[in-house]
Design an enzyme around this catalytic site. Structure first.
Site, PDB file in Angstrom:
ATOM      1  N   ASP A  50     -13.315  28.512  22.938  1.00 14.62           N
ATOM      2  CA  ASP A  50     -14.409  27.260  23.043  1.00 14.62           C
ATOM      3  C   ASP A  50     -14.583  26.518  21.782  1.00 14.62           C
ATOM      4  O   ASP A  50     -12.720  26.376  21.239  1.00 14.62           O
ATOM      5  CB  ASP A  50     -16.385  27.969  21.753  1.00 14.62           C
ATOM      6  CG  ASP A  50     -17.113  27.103  22.585  1.00 14.62           C
ATOM      7  OD1 ASP A  50     -17.559  25.934  21.694  1.00 14.62           O
ATOM      8  OD2 ASP A  50     -18.208  27.816  22.053  1.00 14.62           O
ATOM      9  N   ASP A 105      -9.602  22.409  23.196  1.00 12.76           N
ATOM     10  CA  ASP A 105     -10.603  21.275  23.250  1.00 12.76           C
ATOM     11  C   ASP A 105     -10.728  21.108  24.647  1.00 12.76           C
ATOM     12  O   ASP A 105      -9.832  20.316  25.628  1.00 12.76           O
ATOM     13  CB  ASP A 105      -9.897  19.413  22.822  1.00 12.76           C
ATOM     14  CG  ASP A 105     -10.943  18.578  23.136  1.00 12.76           C
ATOM     15  OD1 ASP A 105     -11.926  18.465  23.427  1.00 12.76           O
ATOM     16  OD2 ASP A 105     -10.016  17.080  23.327  1.00 12.76           O
ATOM     17  N   ASN A 110     -19.147  26.772  31.275  1.00 12.62           N
ATOM     18  CA  ASN A 110     -20.060  26.996  30.374  1.00 12.62           C
ATOM     19  C   ASN A 110     -20.284  26.013  29.585  1.00 12.62           C
ATOM     20  O   ASN A 110     -21.497  25.824  29.571  1.00 12.62           O
ATOM     21  CB  ASN A 110     -21.227  28.228  29.905  1.00 12.62           C
ATOM     22  CG  ASN A 110     -21.969  27.646  28.980  1.00 12.62           C
ATOM     23  OD1 ASN A 110     -22.846  27.835  29.495  1.00 12.62           O
ATOM     24  ND2 ASN A 110     -21.928  28.401  27.687  1.00 12.62           N
ATOM     25  N   TYR A 168     -25.261  12.894  29.932  1.00 10.53           N
ATOM     26  CA  TYR A 168     -25.418  14.555  30.271  1.00 10.53           C
ATOM     27  C   TYR A 168     -26.299  14.756  31.385  1.00 10.53           C
ATOM     28  O   TYR A 168     -25.389  15.152  32.458  1.00 10.53           O
ATOM     29  CB  TYR A 168     -26.674  15.151  29.234  1.00 10.53           C
ATOM     30  CG  TYR A 168     -27.150  16.321  29.669  1.00 10.53           C
ATOM     31  CD1 TYR A 168     -26.481  17.461  28.668  1.00 10.53           C
ATOM     32  CD2 TYR A 168     -27.989  16.850  30.257  1.00 10.53           C
ATOM     33  CE1 TYR A 168     -26.359  18.590  29.342  1.00 10.53           C
ATOM     34  CE2 TYR A 168     -28.550  18.684  30.903  1.00 10.53           C
ATOM     35  CZ  TYR A 168     -27.702  19.250  29.510  1.00 10.53           C
ATOM     36  OH  TYR A 168     -27.890  20.762  30.131  1.00 10.53           O
ATOM     37  N   LYS A 223     -23.892  15.961  34.961  1.00 16.65           N
ATOM     38  CA  LYS A 223     -24.307  17.226  35.242  1.00 16.65           C
ATOM     39  C   LYS A 223     -24.681  16.807  36.916  1.00 16.65           C
ATOM     40  O   LYS A 223     -24.452  17.017  37.779  1.00 16.65           O
ATOM     41  CB  LYS A 223     -25.315  17.089  34.453  1.00 16.65           C
ATOM     42  CG  LYS A 223     -25.659  18.263  33.181  1.00 16.65           C
ATOM     43  CD  LYS A 223     -25.154  19.388  33.390  1.00 16.65           C
ATOM     44  CE  LYS A 223     -24.542  20.652  31.820  1.00 16.65           C
ATOM     45  NZ  LYS A 223     -23.882  21.254  31.954  1.00 16.65           N
TER      46      LYS A 223
END
Length: 254
Positions: free
Chosen positions: A53, A63, A90, A155, A159
């Site tokens: 992360d 990053d 994820n 977003y 996606k």
């Protein structure tokens, strides 16, 4: 009569199995609610799990929007574990604003984490994953991969784009026994969802409680998806039992 091919992923003896003993997995976005659930699910199935992360305890920091960050995380896991069998991409982030007010930097950040990052990660891990018998890649997409919502240009675009990446990677990895799939959760009660409530409330002209009510009402079962439901689906896709599932996106809505 032509000879029929058999499963070439090196796991014939585990056909139909869902255990992951002896497998090394890497989970990005592992410091968040969904990432923690995914890591726990894979560990419960027997995998050795490495979390990555941008911040947080107990994870490798990288990053994930940068090519160098993705190369570093793959190199780290290979140096520590000597192999990589399962890659769960994820990591995600959110910013809500209308197109004419959407900051350029936020567009680049969201695209970087959720579209560029998965590409760089797959590229860096490709040799290890195709060498591994029955390698697995699972990407967290979203129900936004199939539609759109006001204020979510970056977003939604990211996606949508990641599904194209998944489908191409699935085709290229198939001859090596590598499968590449995605999951598309609906609304989950996670930190990322909670962080956008005030902006959504301002956009809709309602209270944050009303936003939660509307989000819940949009789900078929009128409840939020539990992160453990998503993690369980990812666990299956990462398992030998899913060797015949490739290039698909599994919607997960409650």
């Amino acid at each position: 009569m032509a000879k029929l091919d058999h499963n070439s992923d090196g796991q014939r003896s585990q056909a139909g199995g869902n255990k992951l003993e002896g497998r090394v997995a890497l989970v990005t976005g592992a410091a968040g609610g969904l990432g923690k659930a995914i890591a726990a699910e894979l560990r419960e199935r027997g995998a050795a799990v490495h979390g990555v992360d941008i911040a947080g305890d107990g994870v490798f920091h990288a990053d994930l929007a940068a090519a160098s960050g993705n190369r570093d995380m793959i190199a780290h896991v290979l140096a520590v574990a000597g192999r990589l069998d399962i890659l769960v991409l994820n990591a995600g982030c959110q910013f809500v604003a209308p197109i004419d007010k959407f900051p350029d930097a936020e567009w680049e950040r969201l695209r970087g984490v959720m579209l560029d990052g998965p590409f760089f990660a797959m590229k860096a891990a490709w040799a290890a994953l195709t060498k591994s018998p029955g390698g697995r890649v699972v990407v967290t997409a979203s129900t936004s991969s199939f539609g759109g919502a006001p204020g979510k240009a970056a977003y939604t675009a990211a996606k949508h784009g990641v599904l194209g990446l998944v489908r191409v990677a699935a085709l290229e990895g198939a001859e090596h026994g590598l499968t590449v799939n995605a999951v598309a959760p609906g609304w989950m009660d996670t930190g990322m969802m909670r962080d956008q409530l005030e902006v959504q409330a301002a956009t809709m002209g309602v209270s944050t409680d009303e936003v939660v009510t509307r989000f819940r009402a949009a789900q078929p079962a009128k409840r939020f998806v539990d992160v453990r439901e998503v993690a369980a689906t990812i666990g299956f896709l990462a398992s030998p039992a899913a060797s015949g599932v490739n290039g698909v996106c599994v919607p997960i809505t409650s």
